[in-house]
Design an enzyme around this catalytic site. Structure first.
Site, PDB file in Angstrom:
ATOM      1  N   CYS A 192       0.839  -1.205   0.000  1.00  0.00           N
ATOM      2  CA  CYS A 192       0.000   0.000   0.000  1.00  0.00           C
ATOM      3  C   CYS A 192       0.872   1.252   0.000  1.00  0.00           C
ATOM      4  O   CYS A 192       1.513   1.541  -0.985  1.00  0.00           O
ATOM      5  CB  CYS A 192      -0.962  -0.068   1.181  1.00  0.00           C
ATOM      6  SG  CYS A 192      -2.322   1.091   1.040  1.00  0.00           S
ATOM      7  N   HIS A 245      -3.529  -5.717   1.125  1.00  0.00           N
ATOM      8  CA  HIS A 245      -2.814  -5.853   2.396  1.00  0.00           C
ATOM      9  C   HIS A 245      -2.746  -7.313   2.839  1.00  0.00           C
ATOM     10  O   HIS A 245      -3.671  -7.805   3.484  1.00  0.00           O
ATOM     11  CB  HIS A 245      -3.567  -5.088   3.492  1.00  0.00           C
ATOM     12  CG  HIS A 245      -3.389  -3.612   3.441  1.00  0.00           C
ATOM     13  ND1 HIS A 245      -2.404  -2.960   4.146  1.00  0.00           N
ATOM     14  CD2 HIS A 245      -4.076  -2.649   2.788  1.00  0.00           C
ATOM     15  CE1 HIS A 245      -2.491  -1.649   3.927  1.00  0.00           C
ATOM     16  NE2 HIS A 245      -3.503  -1.434   3.091  1.00  0.00           N
ATOM     17  N   GLU A 288      -1.114  -8.530   5.246  1.00  0.00           N
ATOM     18  CA  GLU A 288      -1.063  -8.654   6.714  1.00  0.00           C
ATOM     19  C   GLU A 288      -2.456  -8.560   7.334  1.00  0.00           C
ATOM     20  O   GLU A 288      -2.647  -8.893   8.487  1.00  0.00           O
ATOM     21  CB  GLU A 288      -0.119  -7.594   7.303  1.00  0.00           C
ATOM     22  CG  GLU A 288      -0.707  -6.195   7.493  1.00  0.00           C
ATOM     23  CD  GLU A 288      -0.816  -5.391   6.197  1.00  0.00           C
ATOM     24  OE1 GLU A 288      -0.601  -5.963   5.101  1.00  0.00           O
ATOM     25  OE2 GLU A 288      -1.150  -4.191   6.280  1.00  0.00           O
TER      26      GLU A 288
END
Ligand SMILES: Nc1ncnc2c1ncn2[C@@H]1O[C@H](COP(=O)(O)OP(=O)(O)O)[C@@H](O)[C@H]1O
Ligand SMILES: [Mg+2]
Lengths: 83, 257, 759, 83
Positions: free
Chosen positions: B104, B226, B228
């Protein structure tokens, strides 16, 4: 010394913000609007009296940080040039 | 590509210690703790933070540049962070073949630094978008995707205002040849759940539906989704683990060569 | 703020108040001093119209760690754990009416500071919004701007916005309401208070420089009627810098790991004046401030302006005298300014100096506690006798449901919350779209759940019952996800308290809220009052908002509203009565804001919550969703639309009376759950234990929502004990055969109209 | 006809972006930078030949949509005025 820096998208790079503004303006009745391009205008105050030196420093700032050469062009204008 | 990632593999070869990570923290980073959490608690690998002002990075095998709003994303997303001291060190690290993952804002920073080609502009809808998307893996020959099958579809969240990828201008015509000319590698594209790439499944207007890009060598990857945020079942998806597991596997197997 | 006239009027005080000040001081205040009183005695800061009444709210509970009075309230997440949940809700209505983007953004900034000032890391944001009808351009402008403002600030600071509510009504056309809530997490021992203790300790201002922002701004704006606003308010607009706030959060949290910090307080409304005098008052000390040392953004600011400024992203920090370097080090690491501007003193006064010269010296208690508490004249309307309007029952009830689902008040809010980063922090286990958000607590199995709920229309019809319904709804929303309610914070949005009917409804709302909190055992840990939400002839509805937090013992056992498995039974926990008074059905379909407001059956509310919570904790439930706006038909449609596998359902509703009442009645006391048939007996056992009615309505499956109504008395479809699943299937089939089909709506269509509602 | 519209924050209104840029420029070695204010520069193409009419329309657009009068000022410049 006051310097104006203009940063705009290169020709040919799509400008979503400009396009949205164009549509909104037409919707509001400004039918004569053919196109809008959105750019940035930075007013920088410099502790520098020499116009040429100030200009060169501002150009350097554009090269180093202010403009992204992949998508943007820049222009530096000294205060007095802007009427 | 393996050869060029030799800095990381060189280290791996002579130590049996597990693959280690560093997460970069800029003023305004806000996914730093999330990345750290996944590496430590889910992957169970050593991880440390590196501050933006550090002129050097610690001796690790992979550097993660996390999401967030570094320097408020003022001027352009990632522009100010790209000029901080730590990026010089990361440039050297990458040049030596070290693995760099930008997520990002991290992707935006890597483009601004020139480690990845192109630029990320504002989403065509002029809105921040936070939602789940699907990404088709276009290139499994990178350390970040080697655990994926060709054309595998990953479900992952995005959350950004500036994710509209533009290639460098000379390649930006959108034609097939232009894509060939593109001086990086397209690693992921936005797609439908079934894997179909079209304007309908492109959330931000990205050129050629690009969601993830790597450099020619494949050791630097930028991605808007993302991983994560989807590496634990509790968070409604764990496809992010494909990315992290790829890294670890690559390092443990190929990295030794 | 008028230029001529008596001196007290210029600072918004009355002659009587001026008299009290002179008496307490034993002299006349000078210009600056009077200005400080004007600020501290404003409605916004002193709660002078509301204080007396708020005292009736219950604030006690074994879980309460911090009740009203500090920057935020705090509750213990579970008796055997030392996690503290810190939370607060606050309004930013007036600034948002002047400049929606910045008004909303700075509202988010302010509530965050309240929470991290307590030493807690903010983990979630919520909002509650009210606007005029979205087809009016002005209302749309405000709505879009507010959403953008919340997004720009919350996303940038990296705190997820995980829930909220939005309603549209003409009553809010000129006065939008913007309430924001923040939740933070810390440990019980790490809670910090805003206290200036320890004579000789240093007082720092940290963060942004001080400008002329908000001078005559939030506090005064929010303390008087809002009609001649416009022009002269403009320079007062505060602009937020979320980037600076993010640094401030990290720096302050890091700082608080050091015990050199004695107290910390945000600089909110009334800026330095309020922060300094409140921290001193709480500690029973005094504070001396040298305005000359306060870092400024603009030239030529007067001491008065410095003391008044509401510049954002600043905090007041009180540190042990010999530990100043530690503070400077932390802040310089985050590239923030930290400047010592004064010290804690023994005399219990606020002393303002400009260099050597003393400009003001006022007893702290006269600033903070001595503002008069008014019992303003109140007029109570007798709402109990509100008549049910006579409306015709529409022919096509399916079409009615479709128009309701597409109405801005009931439709999908995805287009809004997709603009908010609701996942950053990787704690969001239940995302916006559900009855309450659920956030895991890392390093624990437990989770925090939270919701915000308000309803101005109900309180307009019947303030006390309306307030009871709101508390009950928040309670139910938490129970629906499987959480145990722990505490609530409220935000009371009203028109001018100088109007007796407004004051009357305010008092009744507080009474209703207090009663509901007692009956449901939910303590109040804080609140906020926003008066003067009126312009010209238009007043907002009396609009209390509650933010309620709860806890789950096991984060994996949270439940969501969407149907999840074909063949599951759809079961109503609770009882339908078909109460249409004050419903969205009357409002949307018949343009009627009328009728008696449903009474809350508190024992039923408790029973359904216990049953659903227990069932969730045992893992019995596939889904759970409470019945609120739009009645059971809407709730069922939402269960289908939110179903990850896009599952429909077929149900039979029983009951006497009109079908529209049966479908769209809004009385509380109901949660719709779904579960595999073989688990029904366990659910029924739970229900019997709490004496709670349960009814099997139908089954999950298909691609449409089919609703029947049972004819006449028919079969009794409440489940007999011990019956097995094959019996249930037959039973349901029989019920459907004899029933009248009211609607059969394809899911695709329902999802589409819900999505289009706000576009 | 090309019209340039400049939109900037009013004096006294906090400009966090400008402030952050000022600090960053100084950190990059441009110590002479005293201040930066960030504004927008819109280039609008109008199907209108009369300069005065074009100017008036552009001003109207600023009033109606382009500028936020609460915190921003605007200025309209015709192409030829900009050198
Ligand atoms: N302004 C908002 N911001 C974030 N989420 C919102 C907002 N408004 C509504 N939502 C979410 O949309 C869902 C539906 O809202 P609502 O109908 O008010 O819920 P309920 O009736 O259960 O209280 C909830 O999950 C709520 O949190
Ligand atoms: Mg609900």
């Amino acid at each position: 010394m006051e310097v104006s820096v203009f940063i705009q998208l290169k020709d040919g790079v799509l400008d979503p913000e400009g396009e949205t503004l164009r549509q909104s303006l037409r919707r509001l009745g400004f039918h004569e609007v053919d196109g809008v391009r959105v750019g940035k205008h930075l007013q920088i105050s410099l502790a520098e009296d020499n116009t040429e030196r100030a200009r060169r420093r501002a150009e350097q700032m554009c090269e180093d940080l202010l403009a992204n050469p992949v998508i943007e062009d820049y222009q530096v204008r000294m205060k007095e040039e802007l009427s | 590509m393996r050869g060029s990632a030799s800095a990381a593999s060189g280290r791996a070869a002579d130590s049996q210690s597990p693959m280690s990570f560093a997460v970069v923290v800029f003023p305004g980073s806000n996914c730093d703790r999330d990345c750290y959490h996944v590496i430590r608690e889910v992957l169970r690998r050593p991880v440390c933070y590196v501050a933006h002002a550090e002129p050097q990075i610690p001796d690790v095998d992979c550097v993660i540049i996390p999401g967030g709003f570094s320097y408020g994303d003022y001027l352009r997303a990632g522009a100010l962070a790209a000029r901080s001291p730590v990026m010089g060190a990361i440039r050297d690290f990458a040049a030596g073949g070290g693995l760099v993952l930008g997520i990002c804002n991290g992707f935006q920073i890597l483009c601004e630094t020139g480690l990845l080609p192109g630029a990320l502009m504002v989403n065509t809808a002029l809105q921040f978008i936070c939602r789940w998307v699907h990404m088709r893996i276009e290139d499994v020959n990178t350390p970040f995707t080697r655990d994926c099958k060709p054309n595998q579809v990953l479900r992952m969240p995005i959350a950004h205002y500036e994710g509209n990828f533009r290639p460098p201008p000379e390649q930006g015509t959108g034609s097939a040849e232009a894509e060939d000319l593109f001086c990086g590698r397209i690693v992921g594209r936005y797609c439908s759940p079934g894997g179909e790439v079209s304007d309908n499944s492109n959330p931000n207007g990205s050129w050629s539906s690009v969601a993830a890009v790597s450099n020619r060598e494949g050791n630097v990857l930028g991605m808007m989704p993302h991983p994560e945020r989807c590496s634990e079942h509790m968070l409604k998806g764990s496809d992010g683990l494909y990315i992290f597991r790829s890294l670890v596997q690559w390092w443990e197997e190929d990295g030794y060569e | 703020m008028s230029e001529s006239g008596p001196r007290w009027e210029k600072v918004g005080l009355t002659e009587g108040e001026y008299g009290i000040i002179c008496r307490q001081l034993g002299r006349q205040p000078n210009e600056l001093e009077l200005g400080l009183y004007g600020l501290m005695w404003s409605e916004h800061c002193s709660y002078k119209s509301s204080r007396k009444h708020l005292a009736s709210l219950p604030t006690k509970g074994s879980q309460v760690l911090q009740g009203p009075g500090e920057n935020a309230g705090a509750v213990r997440l579970a008796a055997d754990e030392d996690t503290a949940v810190v939370f607060r809700i606050e309004s930013h209505n007036h600034p948002s009416a002047v400049e929606p983007v910045q008004g909303a953004a700075t509202g988010v900034g302010g509530i965050l500071r309240d929470v991290f000032a307590m030493g807690a890391r903010p983990i979630a944001l919520f909002n509650s919004l009210r606007f005029g009808n979205p087809d009016c351009p002005r209302a749309r402008y405000l709505f879009d701007g507010v959403v953008r403002g919340i997004a720009s600030y919350g996303n940038c600071v990296g705190v997820p916005t995980v829930g909220g509510e939005i309603y549209f009504d003409e009553a809010y056309k000129d006065n939008p309401l913007v309430n924001v809530m923040c939740i933070g997490i810390t440990t019980v021992e790490s809670i910090v208070r805003g206290r200036a203790s320890g004579v000789g300790n240093s007082v720092f201002v940290v963060g942004a420089a001080t400008g002329r922002d908000g001078i005559h701004g939030a506090s005064l704006l929010a303390s008087r009627e809002f009609d001649d606003g416009g022009e002269d308010m403009r320079p007062a607009v505060q602009v937020g810098d979320p980037f600076c706030e993010k640094l401030l959060i990290e720096a302050c949290l890091q700082l608080l790991t050091d015990d050199a910090v004695v107290g910390i307080n945000d600089l909110g409304a009334a800026g330095l004046t309020s922060a300094a005098s409140e921290t001193a008052a709480r500690a029973g000390t005094g504070i001396e401030i040298d305005v000359a040392r306060v870092p400024r953004r603009e030239e030529g600011m007067t001491p008065y302006e410095v003391m008044l400024s509401e510049s954002q992203e600043r905090m007041l920090v009180i540190v042990e005298g010999d530990r100043e370097q530690a503070i400077r080090d932390v802040f310089s690491r985050w590239e923030l300014e930290a400047v010592r501007i004064g010290e804690v003193i023994e005399d219990t006064v606020l002393r303002v100096r400009d260099g050597e010269q003393v400009l003001a010296e006022l007893p702290v208690d006269t600033l903070v506690d001595a503002a008069p508490a008014y019992c303003r004249p109140a007029e109570y309307r007798d709402r109990g006798s509100e008549e049910m309007p006579l409306v015709d029952e529409p022919e096509d009830l399916g079409a009615v449901l479709v128009s309701m689902l597409g109405h801005p008040n009931l439709c999908d809010r995805r287009s809004v919350y997709q603009q908010f980063d609701h996942m950053v922090g990787t704690n969001t286990v239940v995302s916006p779209g559900a009855d309450a958000a659920v956030l895991r607590v890392k390093g624990s199995r437990r989770a925090v759940a939270a919701t915000v709920d308000g309803n101005g229309m109900l309180c307009h019809l019947d303030p006390a019952r309306g307030a009871e319904n709101i508390v009950a709804e928040a309670y139910r929303n938490l129970s629906a996800v499987g959480a145990r309610p722990l505490g609530l914070s409220n935000c009371l949005n009203f028109a001018s308290p100088e109007k007796p009917e407004v004051m009357g409804s305010f008092i009744q709302v507080v009474e209703g809220m207090a009663r509901a909190c007692r009956k449901l055992d939910v303590p109040v840990t804080g609140g906020n009052v926003s008066f003067y939400n009126e312009t010209g002839q238009r007043q907002v509805y009396p609009t209390p908002t509650v933010g309620m937090v709860g806890g789950l013992d096991d984060v994996r056992l949270s439940v969501e509203p969407g149907f999840s498995s074909r063949g599951d039974l759809v079961v109503l926990v609770g009882r339908s009565l078909g109460h249409l008074g004050g419903s969205q059905y009357l409002n949307i379909i018949h343009q009627e804001v009328s009728g008696p407001v449903a009474e809350v059956d508190f024992s039923l509310e408790r029973a359904i919550s216990e049953v659903v919570r227990a069932a969730a904790a045992e893992g019995l439930l596939s889904s759970s969703h409470d019945v609120s706006d739009g009645g059971i038909a809407t709730a069922l449609a939402e269960c289908c639309c939110l179903s990850p596998g896009r599952l429909g359902a077929s149900v039979v509703l029983a009951g006497t009376g009109r079908s529209d009442a049966l479908l769209f009645g809004e009385e509380g006391g109901r949660i719709v759950v779904s579960l595999p048939p073989q688990r029904l007996p366990s659910l029924c056992r739970r229900a019997r234990k709490f004496d709670c009615p349960v009814t099997v309505l139908g089954m999950v499956g298909g691609k449409s929502l089919v609703i029947h109504r049972q004819m006449g008395e028919g079969d009794d479809i409440s489940p007999p004990a011990g019956s097995d699943s094959s019996q249930w299937r037959k039973h349901l089939q029989r019920a459907q055969m004899t029933a009248e089909k009211l609607m059969d709506l394809p899911l695709d269509k329902l999802m589409q109209v819900r999505e289009d509602g706000l576009i």
